[in-house]
Design an enzyme around this catalytic site. Sequence first.
Site, PDB file in Angstrom:
ATOM      1  N   SER A   1      -9.399   3.969   0.753  1.00 49.26           N
ATOM      2  CA  SER A   1     -10.018   2.564  -0.119  1.00 49.26           C
ATOM      3  C   SER A   1      -9.652   2.510  -1.350  1.00 49.26           C
ATOM      4  CB  SER A   1     -11.584   2.650   0.134  1.00 49.26           C
ATOM      5  OG  SER A   1     -12.129   1.494  -0.582  1.00 49.26           O
TER       6      SER A   1
ATOM      7  N   ALA B   1      -1.778  -1.454  10.971  1.00 51.88           N
ATOM      8  CA  ALA B   1      -2.832  -0.714  11.956  1.00 51.88           C
ATOM      9  C   ALA B   1      -2.522  -1.365  13.306  1.00 51.88           C
ATOM     10  CB  ALA B   1      -4.031  -1.172  11.691  1.00 51.88           C
TER      11      ALA B   1
ATOM     12  N   ARG C   1     -41.491  -6.217  30.047  1.00 51.00           N
ATOM     13  CA  ARG C   1     -40.571  -5.681  30.773  1.00 51.00           C
ATOM     14  C   ARG C   1     -41.105  -4.800  31.933  1.00 51.00           C
ATOM     15  NH1 ARG C   1     -38.295  -1.354  28.895  1.00 51.00           N
ATOM     16  NH2 ARG C   1     -36.212  -1.543  29.747  1.00 51.00           N
TER      17      ARG C   1
ATOM     18  N   GLU D   1     -19.351  -2.544   2.368  1.00 50.65           N
ATOM     19  CA  GLU D   1     -18.759  -3.574   1.246  1.00 50.65           C
ATOM     20  C   GLU D   1     -19.003  -4.941   1.630  1.00 50.65           C
ATOM     21  OE1 GLU D   1     -14.552  -2.641   0.800  1.00 50.65           O
ATOM     22  OE2 GLU D   1     -14.218  -4.651   1.184  1.00 50.65           O
TER      23      GLU D   1
ATOM     24  N   HIS E   1     -17.706   2.299   5.360  1.00 49.81           N
ATOM     25  CA  HIS E   1     -17.269   1.753   4.097  1.00 49.81           C
ATOM     26  C   HIS E   1     -17.164   0.167   3.716  1.00 49.81           C
ATOM     27  CE1 HIS E   1     -14.915   0.612   0.983  1.00 49.81           C
ATOM     28  NE2 HIS E   1     -15.202   1.494  -0.043  1.00 49.81           N
ATOM     29  N   ASN E   2     -16.178  -0.065   4.698  1.00 47.71           N
ATOM     30  CA  ASN E   2     -16.031  -1.695   4.574  1.00 47.71           C
ATOM     31  C   ASN E   2     -16.977  -2.394   5.093  1.00 47.71           C
ATOM     32  OD1 ASN E   2     -13.549  -0.374   4.001  1.00 47.71           O
ATOM     33  ND2 ASN E   2     -12.263  -2.136   5.316  1.00 47.71           N
TER      34      ASN E   2
ATOM     35  N   LYS F   1     -14.502   5.402   6.896  1.00 45.80           N
ATOM     36  CA  LYS F   1     -13.582   4.236   6.028  1.00 45.80           C
ATOM     37  C   LYS F   1     -14.372   2.937   6.770  1.00 45.80           C
ATOM     38  CE  LYS F   1     -11.056   1.928   3.463  1.00 45.80           C
ATOM     39  NZ  LYS F   1     -10.304   0.580   4.345  1.00 45.80           N
TER      40      LYS F   1
ATOM     41  N   MET G   1       0.778  -1.192   0.142  1.00 43.82           N
ATOM     42  CA  MET G   1      -0.065  -0.140   0.028  1.00 43.82           C
ATOM     43  C   MET G   1       0.853   1.324  -0.049  1.00 43.82           C
ATOM     44  SD  MET G   1      -3.248  -0.601  -0.065  1.00 43.82           S
ATOM     45  CE  MET G   1      -3.967   0.817   0.482  1.00 43.82           C
TER      46      MET G   1
HETATM   47  P1  NBP Z   1       0.931  -4.256   6.006  1.00 49.50           P
HETATM   48  O1  NBP Z   1      -0.266  -3.973   6.918  1.00 49.50           O
HETATM   49  O2  NBP Z   1       1.243  -5.916   5.810  1.00 49.50           O
HETATM   50  O3  NBP Z   1       2.269  -3.735   7.143  1.00 49.50           O
HETATM   51  C1  NBP Z   1       3.442  -4.009   6.638  1.00 49.50           C
HETATM   52  C2  NBP Z   1       4.327  -2.619   6.623  1.00 49.50           C
HETATM   53  O4  NBP Z   1       4.229  -2.243   8.123  1.00 49.50           O
HETATM   54  C3  NBP Z   1       5.649  -2.671   6.538  1.00 49.50           C
HETATM   55  O5  NBP Z   1       6.146  -1.453   6.055  1.00 49.50           O
HETATM   56  C4  NBP Z   1       6.414  -2.956   7.862  1.00 49.50           C
HETATM   57  O6  NBP Z   1       7.510  -2.804   7.971  1.00 49.50           O
HETATM   58  C5  NBP Z   1       5.355  -1.837   8.786  1.00 49.50           C
HETATM   59  N1  NBP Z   1       5.889  -2.384  10.072  1.00 49.50           N
HETATM   60  C6  NBP Z   1       5.320  -3.443  11.010  1.00 49.50           C
HETATM   61 BR1  NBP Z   1       4.408  -5.005  10.123  1.00 49.50          BR
HETATM   62  N2  NBP Z   1       5.563  -3.118  12.085  1.00 49.50           N
HETATM   63  C7  NBP Z   1       6.267  -2.056  12.220  1.00 49.50           C
HETATM   64  C8  NBP Z   1       6.826  -1.277  13.433  1.00 49.50           C
HETATM   65  N3  NBP Z   1       6.881  -1.683  14.617  1.00 49.50           N
HETATM   66  N4  NBP Z   1       7.642  -0.153  13.095  1.00 49.50           N
HETATM   67  C9  NBP Z   1       7.565   0.004  11.775  1.00 49.50           C
HETATM   68  N5  NBP Z   1       7.013  -0.473  10.732  1.00 49.50           N
HETATM   69  C10 NBP Z   1       6.473  -1.354  10.877  1.00 49.50           C
HETATM   70  O7  NBP Z   1       1.095  -3.245   4.822  1.00 49.50           O
HETATM   71  P2  NBP Z   1       0.019  -2.900   3.625  1.00 49.50           P
HETATM   72  O8  NBP Z   1      -0.936  -4.038   3.314  1.00 49.50           O
HETATM   73  O9  NBP Z   1       0.852  -2.394   2.587  1.00 49.50           O
HETATM   74  O10 NBP Z   1      -1.030  -1.979   4.562  1.00 49.50           O
HETATM   75  C11 NBP Z   1      -0.735  -0.823   5.042  1.00 49.50           C
HETATM   76  C12 NBP Z   1      -1.908  -0.417   6.015  1.00 49.50           C
HETATM   77  O11 NBP Z   1      -2.845   0.148   4.793  1.00 49.50           O
HETATM   78  C13 NBP Z   1      -2.589  -1.071   6.699  1.00 49.50           C
HETATM   79  O12 NBP Z   1      -3.150  -0.253   8.009  1.00 49.50           O
HETATM   80  C14 NBP Z   1      -3.722  -1.583   5.922  1.00 49.50           C
HETATM   81  O13 NBP Z   1      -4.743  -2.080   6.775  1.00 49.50           O
HETATM   82  C15 NBP Z   1      -4.252  -0.637   5.280  1.00 49.50           C
HETATM   83  N6  NBP Z   1      -4.832  -0.841   3.852  1.00 49.50           N
HETATM   84  C16 NBP Z   1      -4.296  -1.863   3.234  1.00 49.50           C
HETATM   85  C17 NBP Z   1      -5.204  -2.240   2.137  1.00 49.50           C
HETATM   86  C18 NBP Z   1      -4.935  -3.367   1.250  1.00 49.50           C
HETATM   87  O14 NBP Z   1      -5.436  -3.608   0.297  1.00 49.50           O
HETATM   88  N7  NBP Z   1      -4.002  -4.103   1.327  1.00 49.50           N
HETATM   89  C19 NBP Z   1      -6.338  -1.450   1.932  1.00 49.50           C
HETATM   90  C20 NBP Z   1      -6.587  -0.362   2.568  1.00 49.50           C
HETATM   91  C21 NBP Z   1      -5.959  -0.177   3.732  1.00 49.50           C
HETATM   92  P3  NBP Z   1       8.906  -3.880   7.763  1.00 49.50           P
HETATM   93  O15 NBP Z   1       8.953  -3.766   6.044  1.00 49.50           O
HETATM   94  O16 NBP Z   1      10.122  -3.375   8.316  1.00 49.50           O
HETATM   95  O17 NBP Z   1       8.238  -5.006   8.227  1.00 49.50           O
END
Ligand code: NBP
Length: 478
Positions: free
Chosen positions: A128, A76, A446, A190, A186-187, A183, A13
């Site tokens: 989203s 998150a 009640r 969905e 929204h989900n 958001k 993302m």
């Molecule tokens: P992920 O949710 O899989 O998170 C991976 C990222 O978090 C990597 O950059 C990782 O760093 C970093 N990270 C973690 Br895990 N722990 C950390 C820490 N303690 N300190 C610093 N960095 C840390 O990534 P994503 O799927 O790209 O999603 C990112 C956000 O977007 C999430 O909140 C997700 O819910 C939201 N989102 C995702 C989608 C989707 O379709 N995937 C859609 C909409 C929103 P590293 O590389 O060093 O491990």
Amino acid sequence: PEANIGVVGLAVMGANLARNLASREGNRVAVVNRSPERTRTLVDAHPEANFVPAESMAEFAASLTRPRTAIIMVQAGSATDAVIQELAAVFEPGDIIIDGGNAQFTDTIRREHEMRQRGLHFVGAGISGGEEGALNGPSIMPGGSDEAYATVGPIFESIAARADDGEPCVTHVGSDGSGHFVKMVHNGIEYADMQLIAESYDLLRRVGGLEPAEIADVFAEWNTGELDSYLIEITGEVLKQIDTRTGRPFVDVVLDQAGQKGTGTWTVQSALTLGTPISGIAEAVFARGLSSHPEQRLSGARLAGPSTSVELEDRDAFVEDVRQALYASKIVAYSQGFDVIRTAARQYGWRIDPSAIAKIWRAGCIIQARFLGRIADAYRADADLVALVTAPFFADATGRAQDSWRRVVSTAALAGVPAPGFGSSLAYYDGLRATRLPAALIQGQRDYFGAHTYRRVDGPGVFHTEWSGDRSETQISE
Ligand code: NBP
């Protein structure tokens, strides 16, 4: 300093959002990630983006022009808190931290408050559209101060999806947690939308006797009318897919246990707390739950089904009934979703314009659909609309669909095919319509067991009946 915007967290993302930002005129994007290999991989793979890479937060902060603006895209929860603290340590008053992850809105309220105490702006932005949206244009739901929005608004507008009329799919939702709340809903919508589409497929197949490829054609046809939406479109694509290994329809080789990452559950939990019925969304979350309990389903498979089978007189008429039931149930799901947004806005002091929310969902996000334009119109015509389904356009649509809707719900029950989304939406519709509800009897119960009192239809006052005594009525208060 050379970058005007930075991205922290470069998994799929964050990397895509950084590339989207970099592709827009006037942006120079700083990037940083906990593990630096990810940063290097992104920078090497996309020289055209001209990223400003950093290996530490201090270096990242130094590369940003003031007010520093950074979007966090990490997992998150505690990871987001950790990154916020690291940023806050190197940022200065007036700088802006944006959380673009799927945060709980209550966490966002807390974080915004904490950052404000330190003189920093905190924007909780729901984003989203998945990976594709992040790269080519998502729908963005930011919550935060007016001052922060003045800086981040134009940046978001540059990368957001555009609706057919060219408007960017972003609006300043409200303060603190409002963006993440919207958001989350929204989900939730969905989830409901997907469940209703899945029920339609199940009925067309098990009652209508259509094959997946034929249902794909039905969905393609539906996608040219009032159901026109991204989810209907991709459903057709999924149903057309043939498994390369077995030659069978793809949908038949996928394990029938639906996963979830929690935003549907959060939506229902919030609605329960706020006392707002969002039964369609709740049924969708519960249906996924039922699907993923294999041991219960295995023992349940022994339970008796209907003794007679349903014979359709006219298959085409049934297909049209299902289309109408889907449309009406979908209207109810959106009505309930907007209802919980409006209730939350009152509860948390957010000034949310429902019409603006409908407009930014018209493109870029998973629930993008033609009829969101109609929802925007309905709230523009009447911002205080108490239930979307009662707006003239939607009252008319559900009114026209209701006979079909009732036939589908009863056919599903007779055939033994579960349709919780259709059934609960229709019950909600009939509940709203009812001039008298059996809630009067519940008040009687009640008062009987707990002296909880009741009001009368024929005048003011609060009353109690002496159920265990002479059953006379006493007025308790005015
Ligand atoms: P992920 O949710 O899989 O998170 C991976 C990222 O978090 C990597 O950059 C990782 O760093 C970093 N990270 C973690 Br895990 N722990 C950390 C820490 N303690 N300190 C610093 N960095 C840390 O990534 P994503 O799927 O790209 O999603 C990112 C956000 O977007 C999430 O909140 C997700 O819910 C939201 N989102 C995702 C989608 C989707 O379709 N995937 C859609 C909409 C929103 P590293 O590389 O060093 O491990």
